[in-house]
Scaffold this motif. Structure first.
Motif, PDB file in Angstrom:
ATOM      1  N   PRO A   1      95.014  26.559  15.194  1.00 56.22           N
ATOM      2  CA  PRO A   1      96.022  27.517  14.732  1.00 56.22           C
ATOM      3  C   PRO A   1      95.429  28.656  13.892  1.00 56.22           C
ATOM      4  O   PRO A   1      95.829  29.813  14.027  1.00 56.22           O
ATOM      5  N   LEU A   2      94.438  28.348  13.065  1.00 54.28           N
ATOM      6  CA  LEU A   2      93.783  29.382  12.264  1.00 54.28           C
ATOM      7  C   LEU A   2      92.994  30.329  13.165  1.00 54.28           C
ATOM      8  O   LEU A   2      93.020  31.551  12.983  1.00 54.28           O
ATOM      9  N   ARG A   3      92.300  29.770  14.144  1.00 55.43           N
ATOM     10  CA  ARG A   3      91.548  30.602  15.089  1.00 55.43           C
ATOM     11  C   ARG A   3      92.497  31.539  15.834  1.00 55.43           C
ATOM     12  O   ARG A   3      92.237  32.719  15.991  1.00 55.43           O
ATOM     13  N   TRP A   4      93.627  31.003  16.323  1.00 54.09           N
ATOM     14  CA  TRP A   4      94.599  31.801  17.057  1.00 54.09           C
ATOM     15  C   TRP A   4      95.182  32.898  16.165  1.00 54.09           C
ATOM     16  O   TRP A   4      95.320  34.047  16.591  1.00 54.09           O
ATOM     17  N   LEU A   5      95.512  32.548  14.925  1.00 53.89           N
ATOM     18  CA  LEU A   5      96.090  33.517  13.993  1.00 53.89           C
ATOM     19  C   LEU A   5      95.108  34.656  13.686  1.00 53.89           C
ATOM     20  O   LEU A   5      95.478  35.835  13.736  1.00 53.89           O
ATOM     21  N   THR A   6      93.858  34.322  13.404  1.00 53.92           N
ATOM     22  CA  THR A   6      92.888  35.373  13.085  1.00 53.92           C
ATOM     23  C   THR A   6      92.592  36.247  14.298  1.00 53.92           C
ATOM     24  O   THR A   6      92.481  37.465  14.171  1.00 53.92           O
ATOM     25  N   LYS A   7      92.491  35.654  15.478  1.00 55.49           N
ATOM     26  CA  LYS A   7      92.276  36.457  16.683  1.00 55.49           C
ATOM     27  C   LYS A   7      93.445  37.412  16.920  1.00 55.49           C
ATOM     28  O   LYS A   7      93.245  38.558  17.315  1.00 55.49           O
ATOM     29  N   THR A   8      94.662  36.936  16.678  1.00 54.57           N
ATOM     30  CA  THR A   8      95.850  37.783  16.868  1.00 54.57           C
ATOM     31  C   THR A   8      95.871  38.924  15.864  1.00 54.57           C
ATOM     32  O   THR A   8      96.126  40.076  16.230  1.00 54.57           O
ATOM     33  N   VAL A   9      95.601  38.619  14.601  1.00 57.04           N
ATOM     34  CA  VAL A   9      95.602  39.667  13.570  1.00 57.04           C
ATOM     35  C   VAL A   9      94.516  40.698  13.868  1.00 57.04           C
ATOM     36  O   VAL A   9      94.771  41.916  13.802  1.00 57.04           O
ATOM     37  N   VAL A  10      93.321  40.249  14.210  1.00 57.38           N
ATOM     38  CA  VAL A  10      92.228  41.182  14.534  1.00 57.38           C
ATOM     39  C   VAL A  10      92.605  42.030  15.746  1.00 57.38           C
ATOM     40  O   VAL A  10      92.377  43.239  15.761  1.00 57.38           O
ATOM     41  N   TRP A  11      93.220  41.423  16.750  1.00 57.78           N
ATOM     42  CA  TRP A  11      93.636  42.152  17.947  1.00 57.78           C
ATOM     43  C   TRP A  11      94.670  43.228  17.609  1.00 57.78           C
ATOM     44  O   TRP A  11      94.565  44.365  18.074  1.00 57.78           O
ATOM     45  N   ILE A  12      95.653  42.884  16.780  1.00 55.24           N
ATOM     46  CA  ILE A  12      96.686  43.848  16.402  1.00 55.24           C
ATOM     47  C   ILE A  12      96.095  44.987  15.578  1.00 55.24           C
ATOM     48  O   ILE A  12      96.360  46.163  15.843  1.00 55.24           O
TER      49      ILE A  12
END
Length: 184
Positions: A5-16
């Motif tokens: 979940p942390l990996r997914w959250l950070t990837k999403t924030v970086v992508w946005i």
């Protein structure tokens, strides 16, 4: 992170953050909290509030870009280097600190210097939330009553300032790259 979940959250924030314009991020960070919170803007009033909002927007934006540079630098170190550390009996933290990190630094200096120079130039975007930065000062000089009204020379000199400042940064990062040549 191995925690999905942390990996997914950070990837999403970086992508946005990497996928949206910095100017939009400045506007959202400065105006949206005041709209969402009924009590008004969380930023201090005046120039200090604008500066704080701008600084936070730049920190978040460039942290996302830098995280990708760091990730690429770490992944760019050959796996054989880490295996050699394991053969020598090093722990994972020792391998990271003494093998991977040292080689990563050499690899990330050119893209990091590029991003830092871009950051210096992007500070002119803070004008969108009425922060008085260098370009603002040039415009203010043009509009003033110093007898130079209508001339574009003040904007030319702001460009010269950016060029000189980034020239110093380029020389500094060139020196750092040369110092790190012993990793080749």
């Amino acid at each position: 992170s191995r925690f999905m979940p942390l990996r997914w959250l950070t990837k999403t924030v970086v992508w946005i953050i990497r996928g949206t314009p910095l100017m939009l991020q400045l506007l959202i960070l400065f105006f949206v909290p005041g709209i969402v919170l009924d009590s008004g803007s969380p930023w201090p009033s005046g120039e200090s509030g604008r500066f704080l909002a701008s600084a936070i927007a730049f920190i978040i934006n460039y942290a996302c870009y830098f995280s990708e540079i760091y990730r690429g630098g770490i992944q760019g170190v050959p796996r054989g280097q880490q295996e050699a550390g394991e053969v020598l009996g090093m722990t994972k933290s020792q391998i990271f600190l003494h093998v991977t990190l040292l080689q990563m630094v050499k690899r990330i200096v050119p893209p990091m210097s590029n991003e830092i120079i871009t950051l210096v130039k992007d500070t002119s975007l803070a004008r969108i939330i009425s922060l008085q930065e260098i370009i603002w000062a040039g415009y203010a000089f043009i509009k003033s009553s110093h007898g130079y009204s209508g001339l574009v020379w003040p904007l030319f000199f702001t460009g010269v300032y950016y060029l000189a400042f980034n020239g110093v940064l380029t020389l500094l990062f060139g020196w750092v790259e040369k110092k790190l040549d012993f990793f080749q």
